[in-house]
Design a protein around this motif. Structure first.
Motif, PDB file in Angstrom:
ATOM      1  N   VAL A   1       0.844  -1.204   0.000  1.00 37.92           N
ATOM      2  CA  VAL A   1       0.000   0.000   0.000  1.00 37.92           C
ATOM      3  C   VAL A   1       0.880   1.254   0.000  1.00 37.92           C
ATOM      4  O   VAL A   1       0.604   2.221  -0.725  1.00 37.92           O
ATOM      5  CB  VAL A   1      -0.977   0.002   1.195  1.00 37.92           C
ATOM      6  CG1 VAL A   1      -1.642   1.356   1.375  1.00 37.92           C
ATOM      7  CG2 VAL A   1      -2.025  -1.092   1.015  1.00 37.92           C
ATOM      8  N   SER A   2       1.943   1.240   0.767  1.00 34.24           N
ATOM      9  CA  SER A   2       2.860   2.380   0.813  1.00 34.24           C
ATOM     10  C   SER A   2       3.483   2.642  -0.560  1.00 34.24           C
ATOM     11  O   SER A   2       3.562   3.793  -1.008  1.00 34.24           O
ATOM     12  CB  SER A   2       3.947   2.126   1.858  1.00 34.24           C
ATOM     13  OG  SER A   2       4.878   3.169   1.861  1.00 34.24           O
ATOM     14  N   ARG A   3       3.927   1.574  -1.221  1.00 31.87           N
ATOM     15  CA  ARG A   3       4.508   1.733  -2.567  1.00 31.87           C
ATOM     16  C   ARG A   3       3.480   2.268  -3.550  1.00 31.87           C
ATOM     17  O   ARG A   3       3.780   3.139  -4.369  1.00 31.87           O
ATOM     18  CB  ARG A   3       5.080   0.405  -3.074  1.00 31.87           C
ATOM     19  CG  ARG A   3       6.394   0.022  -2.449  1.00 31.87           C
ATOM     20  CD  ARG A   3       7.061  -1.132  -3.188  1.00 31.87           C
ATOM     21  NE  ARG A   3       6.195  -2.252  -3.466  1.00 31.87           N
ATOM     22  CZ  ARG A   3       5.908  -3.252  -2.622  1.00 31.87           C
ATOM     23  NH1 ARG A   3       6.461  -3.255  -1.424  1.00 31.87           N
ATOM     24  NH2 ARG A   3       5.114  -4.227  -2.976  1.00 31.87           N
ATOM     25  N   GLN A   4       2.249   1.769  -3.470  1.00 30.07           N
ATOM     26  CA  GLN A   4       1.190   2.235  -4.371  1.00 30.07           C
ATOM     27  C   GLN A   4       0.871   3.707  -4.121  1.00 30.07           C
ATOM     28  O   GLN A   4       0.707   4.491  -5.055  1.00 30.07           O
ATOM     29  CB  GLN A   4      -0.068   1.377  -4.224  1.00 30.07           C
ATOM     30  CG  GLN A   4       0.121  -0.057  -4.634  1.00 30.07           C
ATOM     31  CD  GLN A   4       0.677  -0.193  -6.024  1.00 30.07           C
ATOM     32  OE1 GLN A   4       0.175   0.393  -6.979  1.00 30.07           O
ATOM     33  NE2 GLN A   4       1.746  -0.957  -6.166  1.00 30.07           N
ATOM     34  N   ARG A   5       0.782   4.084  -2.859  1.00 24.09           N
ATOM     35  CA  ARG A   5       0.493   5.476  -2.511  1.00 24.09           C
ATOM     36  C   ARG A   5       1.578   6.399  -3.060  1.00 24.09           C
ATOM     37  O   ARG A   5       1.298   7.432  -3.659  1.00 24.09           O
ATOM     38  CB  ARG A   5       0.373   5.646  -1.002  1.00 24.09           C
ATOM     39  CG  ARG A   5       0.008   7.078  -0.591  1.00 24.09           C
ATOM     40  CD  ARG A   5      -0.095   7.243   0.916  1.00 24.09           C
ATOM     41  NE  ARG A   5      -1.159   6.413   1.461  1.00 24.09           N
ATOM     42  CZ  ARG A   5      -0.967   5.430   2.331  1.00 24.09           C
ATOM     43  NH1 ARG A   5       0.233   5.156   2.778  1.00 24.09           N
ATOM     44  NH2 ARG A   5      -1.978   4.727   2.787  1.00 24.09           N
ATOM     45  N   ARG A   6       2.835   5.982  -2.855  1.00 20.32           N
ATOM     46  CA  ARG A   6       3.960   6.781  -3.339  1.00 20.32           C
ATOM     47  C   ARG A   6       3.918   6.896  -4.870  1.00 20.32           C
ATOM     48  O   ARG A   6       4.070   7.979  -5.422  1.00 20.32           O
ATOM     49  CB  ARG A   6       5.271   6.139  -2.868  1.00 20.32           C
ATOM     50  CG  ARG A   6       6.471   7.015  -2.939  1.00 20.32           C
ATOM     51  CD  ARG A   6       7.683   6.445  -2.185  1.00 20.32           C
ATOM     52  NE  ARG A   6       7.903   5.006  -2.338  1.00 20.32           N
ATOM     53  CZ  ARG A   6       7.698   4.099  -1.380  1.00 20.32           C
ATOM     54  NH1 ARG A   6       7.281   4.464  -0.182  1.00 20.32           N
ATOM     55  NH2 ARG A   6       7.922   2.814  -1.598  1.00 20.32           N
ATOM     56  N   HIS A   7       3.685   5.781  -5.561  1.00 25.13           N
ATOM     57  CA  HIS A   7       3.616   5.786  -7.024  1.00 25.13           C
ATOM     58  C   HIS A   7       2.523   6.722  -7.524  1.00 25.13           C
ATOM     59  O   HIS A   7       2.759   7.560  -8.392  1.00 25.13           O
ATOM     60  CB  HIS A   7       3.369   4.372  -7.557  1.00 25.13           C
ATOM     61  CG  HIS A   7       2.971   4.352  -8.991  1.00 25.13           C
ATOM     62  ND1 HIS A   7       3.885   4.509 -10.012  1.00 25.13           N
ATOM     63  CD2 HIS A   7       1.757   4.247  -9.583  1.00 25.13           C
ATOM     64  CE1 HIS A   7       3.247   4.482 -11.167  1.00 25.13           C
ATOM     65  NE2 HIS A   7       1.958   4.318 -10.938  1.00 25.13           N
ATOM     66  N   TRP A   8       1.314   6.581  -6.983  1.00 23.58           N
ATOM     67  CA  TRP A   8       0.198   7.377  -7.483  1.00 23.58           C
ATOM     68  C   TRP A   8       0.315   8.844  -7.091  1.00 23.58           C
ATOM     69  O   TRP A   8      -0.074   9.723  -7.868  1.00 23.58           O
ATOM     70  CB  TRP A   8      -1.128   6.776  -7.018  1.00 23.58           C
ATOM     71  CG  TRP A   8      -1.410   5.529  -7.793  1.00 23.58           C
ATOM     72  CD1 TRP A   8      -1.320   4.245  -7.352  1.00 23.58           C
ATOM     73  CD2 TRP A   8      -1.740   5.443  -9.172  1.00 23.58           C
ATOM     74  NE1 TRP A   8      -1.589   3.370  -8.371  1.00 23.58           N
ATOM     75  CE2 TRP A   8      -1.858   4.079  -9.503  1.00 23.58           C
ATOM     76  CE3 TRP A   8      -1.964   6.389 -10.179  1.00 23.58           C
ATOM     77  CZ2 TRP A   8      -2.182   3.641 -10.783  1.00 23.58           C
ATOM     78  CZ3 TRP A   8      -2.288   5.951 -11.446  1.00 23.58           C
ATOM     79  CH2 TRP A   8      -2.397   4.594 -11.739  1.00 23.58           C
ATOM     80  N   THR A   9       0.873   9.133  -5.947  1.00 20.55           N
ATOM     81  CA  THR A   9       1.098  10.532  -5.571  1.00 20.55           C
ATOM     82  C   THR A   9       2.079  11.181  -6.538  1.00 20.55           C
ATOM     83  O   THR A   9       1.836  12.291  -7.028  1.00 20.55           O
ATOM     84  CB  THR A   9       1.628  10.629  -4.126  1.00 20.55           C
ATOM     85  OG1 THR A   9       0.644  10.086  -3.251  1.00 20.55           O
ATOM     86  CG2 THR A   9       1.914  12.066  -3.729  1.00 20.55           C
TER      87      THR A   9
ATOM     88  N   LEU B   1       0.396  11.583 -10.053  1.00 22.65           N
ATOM     89  CA  LEU B   1      -0.565  12.690 -10.094  1.00 22.65           C
ATOM     90  C   LEU B   1       0.144  14.049 -10.014  1.00 22.65           C
ATOM     91  O   LEU B   1      -0.267  15.008 -10.667  1.00 22.65           O
ATOM     92  CB  LEU B   1      -1.593  12.537  -8.979  1.00 22.65           C
ATOM     93  CG  LEU B   1      -2.561  11.367  -9.165  1.00 22.65           C
ATOM     94  CD1 LEU B   1      -3.400  11.165  -7.911  1.00 22.65           C
ATOM     95  CD2 LEU B   1      -3.433  11.568 -10.381  1.00 22.65           C
ATOM     96  N   ASP B   2       1.204  14.119  -9.223  1.00 23.43           N
ATOM     97  CA  ASP B   2       1.997  15.358  -9.169  1.00 23.43           C
ATOM     98  C   ASP B   2       2.592  15.676 -10.534  1.00 23.43           C
ATOM     99  O   ASP B   2       2.559  16.829 -10.984  1.00 23.43           O
ATOM    100  CB  ASP B   2       3.104  15.261  -8.122  1.00 23.43           C
ATOM    101  CG  ASP B   2       2.582  15.301  -6.692  1.00 23.43           C
ATOM    102  OD1 ASP B   2       1.391  15.634  -6.503  1.00 23.43           O
ATOM    103  OD2 ASP B   2       3.364  14.973  -5.776  1.00 23.43           O
TER     104      ASP B   2
END
Length: 115
Positions: free
Chosen positions: A88-96, A99-100
């Motif tokens: 979940v942490s890796r996914q959050r980092r990737h998508w953040t 999107l940035d």
């Protein structure tokens, strides 16, 4: 992630996909170790069904069992959700980051006038 980590993550998500199993995990997290009978008490399902749910959770590495005389106890393994948290942490980092990047590109792109 190593190839060996993927089946573990798959079995964790598969085990947690069932609402009864999630409820069992939540109850164990709230109360600590429980006897199998206490785990089964709030559920209106058969004893064999509870046993199967516990087997799935144990195979996924989410719970561990302990036998004391005639009683069987289960508890959540402290490190059980580390692979899920990591994913979940890796996914959050990737998508953040994605999107940035998208927002930066969009901000630099001139807007077209509608005709």
């Amino acid at each position: 992630m190593t190839a060996a980590g993927v089946p573990q993550l798959d079995s964790l998500f598969a085990a947690l996909a069932d609402p009864t199993r999630r409820a069992i995990i939540e109850r164990l997290l709230a109360t600590g170790e429980l006897s199998v009978g206490d785990v089964a008490a709030p559920f209106a399902i058969s004893w064999p069904a509870i046993t199967r749910h516990l087997q799935v959770l144990e195979r996924a590495g989410l719970i561990e069992r302990r036998i004391e005389r005639q009683w069987r106890f289960v508890r959540v393994r402290a490190d059980a959700l580390v692979p899920v948290e990591s994913w979940v942490s890796r996914q959050r980092r990737h998508w953040t980051e994605a999107l940035d990047r998208h927002q930066r590109v969009r901000a630099q792109t001139p807007r077209r006038k509608k005709s």
